[in-house]
Write an enzyme that holds these catalytic residues in place. Sequence first.
Site, PDB file in Angstrom:
ATOM      1  N   ASP A  64       0.789  -1.236   0.000  1.00 49.09           N
ATOM      2  CA  ASP A  64       0.000   0.000   0.000  1.00 49.09           C
ATOM      3  C   ASP A  64       0.819   1.283   0.000  1.00 49.09           C
ATOM      4  O   ASP A  64       0.273   2.339  -0.236  1.00 49.09           O
ATOM      5  CB  ASP A  64      -1.048  -0.005   1.126  1.00 49.09           C
ATOM      6  CG  ASP A  64      -0.486   0.392   2.477  1.00 49.09           C
ATOM      7  OD1 ASP A  64       0.726   0.190   2.715  1.00 49.09           O
ATOM      8  OD2 ASP A  64      -1.261   0.897   3.312  1.00 49.09           O
ATOM      9  N   TYR A 110      -4.410  -7.016  12.832  1.00 46.39           N
ATOM     10  CA  TYR A 110      -5.320  -5.865  12.812  1.00 46.39           C
ATOM     11  C   TYR A 110      -6.674  -6.195  13.412  1.00 46.39           C
ATOM     12  O   TYR A 110      -7.706  -5.842  12.844  1.00 46.39           O
ATOM     13  CB  TYR A 110      -5.428  -5.330  11.374  1.00 46.39           C
ATOM     14  CG  TYR A 110      -4.161  -4.606  10.981  1.00 46.39           C
ATOM     15  CD1 TYR A 110      -3.935  -3.305  11.428  1.00 46.39           C
ATOM     16  CD2 TYR A 110      -3.173  -5.230  10.224  1.00 46.39           C
ATOM     17  CE1 TYR A 110      -2.756  -2.640  11.109  1.00 46.39           C
ATOM     18  CE2 TYR A 110      -1.998  -4.569   9.906  1.00 46.39           C
ATOM     19  CZ  TYR A 110      -1.791  -3.273  10.351  1.00 46.39           C
ATOM     20  OH  TYR A 110      -0.626  -2.602  10.042  1.00 46.39           O
ATOM     21  N   GLU A 123       3.132  -5.100  13.557  1.00 38.73           N
ATOM     22  CA  GLU A 123       2.083  -4.168  13.109  1.00 38.73           C
ATOM     23  C   GLU A 123       0.814  -4.416  13.912  1.00 38.73           C
ATOM     24  O   GLU A 123       0.450  -5.575  14.159  1.00 38.73           O
ATOM     25  CB  GLU A 123       1.754  -4.358  11.619  1.00 38.73           C
ATOM     26  CG  GLU A 123       2.852  -3.901  10.696  1.00 38.73           C
ATOM     27  CD  GLU A 123       2.491  -3.997   9.211  1.00 38.73           C
ATOM     28  OE1 GLU A 123       1.279  -3.949   8.873  1.00 38.73           O
ATOM     29  OE2 GLU A 123       3.425  -4.123   8.402  1.00 38.73           O
ATOM     30  N   GLU A 159       4.751 -10.063   5.254  1.00 38.44           N
ATOM     31  CA  GLU A 159       3.435 -10.580   4.883  1.00 38.44           C
ATOM     32  C   GLU A 159       3.429 -11.387   3.590  1.00 38.44           C
ATOM     33  O   GLU A 159       2.627 -11.131   2.688  1.00 38.44           O
ATOM     34  CB  GLU A 159       2.434  -9.428   4.791  1.00 38.44           C
ATOM     35  CG  GLU A 159       2.285  -8.691   6.102  1.00 38.44           C
ATOM     36  CD  GLU A 159       1.010  -7.861   6.200  1.00 38.44           C
ATOM     37  OE1 GLU A 159       0.479  -7.475   5.158  1.00 38.44           O
ATOM     38  OE2 GLU A 159       0.558  -7.633   7.331  1.00 38.44           O
TER      39      GLU A 159
HETATM   40  C1  GCB Z   1      -0.053  -4.424   6.404  1.00 39.94           C
HETATM   41  C2  GCB Z   1       1.157  -4.085   5.609  1.00 39.94           C
HETATM   42  C3  GCB Z   1       1.448  -2.593   5.616  1.00 39.94           C
HETATM   43  C4  GCB Z   1       0.138  -1.826   5.449  1.00 39.94           C
HETATM   44  C5  GCB Z   1      -0.760  -2.165   6.619  1.00 39.94           C
HETATM   45  C6  GCB Z   1      -2.124  -1.463   6.540  1.00 39.94           C
HETATM   46  O1  GCB Z   1      -0.257  -5.478   6.861  1.00 39.94           O
HETATM   47  O2  GCB Z   1       2.299  -4.791   6.019  1.00 39.94           O
HETATM   48  O3  GCB Z   1       2.352  -2.307   4.599  1.00 39.94           O
HETATM   49  O4  GCB Z   1       0.360  -0.465   5.364  1.00 39.94           O
HETATM   50  O5  GCB Z   1      -1.020  -3.520   6.622  1.00 39.94           O
HETATM   51  O6  GCB Z   1      -2.271  -0.399   7.116  1.00 39.94           O
HETATM   52  O7  GCB Z   1      -3.002  -1.995   5.879  1.00 39.94           O
END
Ligand code: GCB
Length: 603
Positions: free
Chosen positions: A167, A474, A512, A418
């Site tokens: 992204d 997340y 993350e 990832e």
């Molecule tokens: C992820 C990616 C990262 C993205 C993030 C997101 O898992 O590793 O590059 O920016 O999610 O915010 O979606």
Amino acid sequence: MLKYSMLYPENTCSRRSVNLSGMWRFQTDPQSCGVEQGWNDGLPAPDMIPVPASFADFYTDKETREFCGDFWYETDVFVPDEWKGREIDLRFGSVTHRATVYFNGVEIATHEGGFLPFCVRITEIARYGANNRLVVLGNNELSETTLPCGSVSTLPSGRKIAKPYFDFYNYAGIHRPVWLIATPKEYIFDFSVSHAISGSDAVVSYHTVTTGDNEVTIEVKDEAGNTVAMAKGKDGEIDIPNVHLWKVRDAYLYQFIIRIVDGETVVDEYTEHIGIRTVVIQNNNILINGEPVYLKGFGKHEDSDIVGRGFNMGVMKRDFELMKWIGANCFRTSHYPYSEEIYQLADREGFLVIDEVPAVGMFPSLMNFTDASSGKQTAFFAQETAPELQKNHLLQVEEMIARDKNHACVFAWSLLNEPDTLDESSTVYFEKIFDRCRELDPQKRPRTFALLMNSTPDKCKCWQLSDFISLNRYFGWYVLGGADIESAEIAFRKEMDAWAQLVGDRPMIFTEYGGDTNGQMDKLPSVMWSQEYQIECLDMCHRVFDSYPFVKGELVWNFADFQTTEGIMRMDGNKKGIFTRQRQPKRAAFTFKQRWESLPLDY
Ligand code: GCB
């Protein structure tokens, strides 16, 4: 071994380095006709832009900002007459993603990979005491054999656009400083160290590579400039009595002065600033100098207004000041090796760094963050592109380690972000990358990779290769966000309970977690995107981390808001920053400050 030296440019009694940063000539080449039309001899209709910088955000028209394809840079390089008889190199900190270099019209080198340096020898073709024409043909297309991965699509107008499988914005250009370097004919090519501590002393094993047979000496000076140890020979051990160790947020750097000597004459001299510390993984702990540390910090990006991914010394300084203010001690160079100056400052400030190779997008999807949770299967490493991709991946691991191996701040390598891990082919692919990393690293630092949401304990075929496990999770955002957050916590704990059965002696960290937040939006009760919700989501994650003693670090996503490809999931960029893109705090920054300042180092 690489064909060129990775040592950072320096001025010493035997070396000269001239930084070529400045306004260069620039032209995009949408038809890729430059080579045929002889642009290597001079650009026909150039604009002027700064180097280093990404070119995209200088421009007000969308075609140039979104430009995908060939682009050219040109400048004049004066090579002094008094440099005759030395080796002369051009050193590019990075050109994203690939470059062909022409010097006085002649093609002299190509390099693939947009985040690591390369050198080009011009000794034989330089005009001394005169200007020389340096032309660089760059290209920013992505494919499934490049690092990072992505693809290119062509619009009805014939214009190409990049389709990254990640992204962050696919910024391109000459992103880091370019140097003109003069060394003696016999010069120091490489130097590496590894450390052992015994009582109050240290033993530093070192290895030097030079281009000749003259003797090598090493002089070690402390921060006060006193000589504390000396050694002779290209390889050996140096005892440092009463060593002052490099510690987390309490750095100490010795100067290692490497000399090639011929009797009384110094043929070449080079200085490395080296912090002495050890890294060991043991009993679910990350031990620095034998002491457990809990990692507090960020996944970052090299990303800022106007210069994009170009190295920006001011932004680097501000970022370190913010990390110090908030009580952080660590960051991951997501998703590519950063500018060398950033590691130098991390060494000086005592930050721990997880150094990541640009192996991102190895789960082919434009929105892997949602596709991953939907059960999508890609068998990415079973494709016919995998061998070529692996070759590029191995080379970039080699370049990264060659460049960064002596930094005290680098305590671990992240070998992928990832990737697909659900298919057997992943394990075969990964093993080679992990083995090669171990083989190349003189300090045998821990290796890890960041696990995507779908790499769960029951499905992931690769987690066991990591010396510590790094999860990108997340919960409360992509999975069960908003009013569902209480279910998110239950689901998160369920996954953690399953990991608890598997981890054994390994520590786990979070590389993350977080949620997108508008830094200007407050709302009671909270809703997703509000600052209040960001804090609730992070608090929920911290409750979970605090319940599992094998969790040894939290690197929130992201340090600051950053630019992405446009789309319905991103409102002018990824807004998961704890700071805005302009490096001002969101409300969550104060929550972190409170938490991190009160967590002990060995939490
Ligand atoms: C992820 C990616 C990262 C993205 C993030 C997101 O898992 O590793 O590059 O920016 O999610 O915010 O979606």
